[in-house]
Scaffold this motif. Structure first.
Motif, PDB file in Angstrom:
ATOM      1  N   GLU A 194      -4.472 -11.244 -17.434  1.00 61.63           N
ATOM      2  CA  GLU A 194      -5.163 -11.593 -18.672  1.00 61.63           C
ATOM      3  C   GLU A 194      -4.239 -11.511 -19.889  1.00 61.63           C
ATOM      4  O   GLU A 194      -4.265 -12.390 -20.762  1.00 61.63           O
ATOM      5  CB  GLU A 194      -6.380 -10.689 -18.889  1.00 61.63           C
ATOM      6  N   GLU A 195      -3.423 -10.476 -19.962  1.00 61.43           N
ATOM      7  CA  GLU A 195      -2.567 -10.305 -21.140  1.00 61.43           C
ATOM      8  C   GLU A 195      -1.583 -11.460 -21.291  1.00 61.43           C
ATOM      9  O   GLU A 195      -1.368 -11.956 -22.403  1.00 61.43           O
ATOM     10  CB  GLU A 195      -1.795  -8.985 -21.064  1.00 61.43           C
ATOM     11  N   ARG A 199      -1.387 -13.874 -24.589  1.00 56.08           N
ATOM     12  CA  ARG A 199      -0.165 -13.990 -25.394  1.00 56.08           C
ATOM     13  C   ARG A 199       0.304 -15.448 -25.466  1.00 56.08           C
ATOM     14  O   ARG A 199       0.741 -15.919 -26.520  1.00 56.08           O
ATOM     15  CB  ARG A 199       0.936 -13.090 -24.832  1.00 56.08           C
ATOM     16  N   SER A 258       5.131  -9.263 -20.433  1.00 58.24           N
ATOM     17  CA  SER A 258       3.832  -8.903 -19.859  1.00 58.24           C
ATOM     18  C   SER A 258       3.589  -9.499 -18.476  1.00 58.24           C
ATOM     19  O   SER A 258       2.552  -9.229 -17.875  1.00 58.24           O
ATOM     20  CB  SER A 258       2.707  -9.354 -20.802  1.00 58.24           C
TER      21      SER A 258
END
Length: 291
Positions: A194-195, A199, A258
């Motif tokens: 998800e991150e 981003r 990430s």
């Protein structure tokens, strides 16, 4: 893996999906409008990210990955058709050609967007249930409200805009869908992805603001200055060009950092860099983070 490899898979999957609308005796004008709206011409960034994540995770069922990529792009195409209509942006150009409501009519544009949305979920429903169901759920979440692109559009009707929620829904939602659906298509847990999607979505929003400020309508293939016309938040307005470029570099650096641990982590980082280069005005950036 060159971006052209992804393009071939994506275009073939979208063509197969759109071909489903031609069986039986469909209305000719609506069928033509659906083909027109989904035709090549866009960057296909979201399905490219989806396929890249799936491949980084093993891509053990390519047919599922292809279906997921096509479904995601069909939702994006639908959102563009609706966004361009007179009730929203009233735009006359998209991807270098007349918008659907001008090429076909407003009623057909509305039906085209609706048809593309339904088609996206139809495509996913034809895959194996163990992966189709979570793919459908994630795509629905990032399409509707409160977390999807419909919510993003809805924020523009509010008297006060929650900027973070607005950007995350309007722009970020389908990028989060891209990374998470890529993981699901390869049989992996979507939550760690998800991150990265958030981003990339944030970076895309800033890059889009820069392009809107620095390019003309011919270069973009769509009207410019829409944020100013509709009084929407814009990174260039808030930070200036140099500030927006600096912010974009920071976001992209964070996006690469990430990426969850996976067999194709290094290749995925290169894909993010390559995708970023397609979005960012090269005259304003000396290099992409991570090079």
């Amino acid at each position: 893996m060159p971006l052209s490899f992804f393009s071939e898979r994506i275009e073939a999957a979208i063509a197969d999906a759109v071909g489903m609308t031609q069986s039986g005796m469909p209305p000719a004008q609506l069928t033509s409008a659906v083909q027109y709206a989904a035709a090549p011409g866009g960057a296909r960034i979201r399905p490219t990210i989806l396929l890249s994540v799936a491949m980084a995770c093993g891509d053990d069922q390519p047919a599922v990955t292809n279906a997921a990529g096509a479904a995601l792009e069909l939702i994006h195409c639908a959102s563009l058709v609706h966004d361009d209509m007179p009730c929203f942006d009233d735009a006359d150009m998209r991807r270098g050609k007349p918008t659907v409501h001008l090429a076909y009519s407003e009623p057909l544009a509305l039906l085209t967007g609706d048809s593309l949305i339904v088609l996206a979920f139809d495509v996913l429903s034809r895959q194996s249930p163990d992966r189709a169901l979570p793919l459908i759920r994630h795509l629905a979440t990032r399409t509707g409200t409160p977390f999807g692109i419909c919510a993003g559009q809805g924020w523009e009707s509010e008297s006060e805009i929650n900027l973070s929620a607005y950007h995350r829904a309007k722009t970020g939602a389908l990028f989060i869908a891209a990374t998470q659906m890529g993981a699901i298509a390869a049989g992996q847990d979507p939550e760690p992805w998800e991150e990265l999607g958030a981003r990339i979505g944030e970076a895309f929003q800033v890059a889009d603001d820069l392009r809107d400020a620095l390019y003309d309508e011919v270069e973009l293939g769509k009207p410019v200055g829409q944020d100013e016309i509709h009084n929407r938040p814009n990174a260039v307005t808030e930070l200036g060009v140099d500030g927006a470029v600096s912010r974009l570099k920071d976001i992209l650096g964070g996006a690469i950092s990430s990426i969850p641990s996976c067999p194709g982590e290094a290749s995925l980082a290169k894909m993010v860099q390559a995708t970023a280069k397609k979005l960012i005005p090269s005259s304003k950036l000396n290099r992409v983070p991570g090079e």
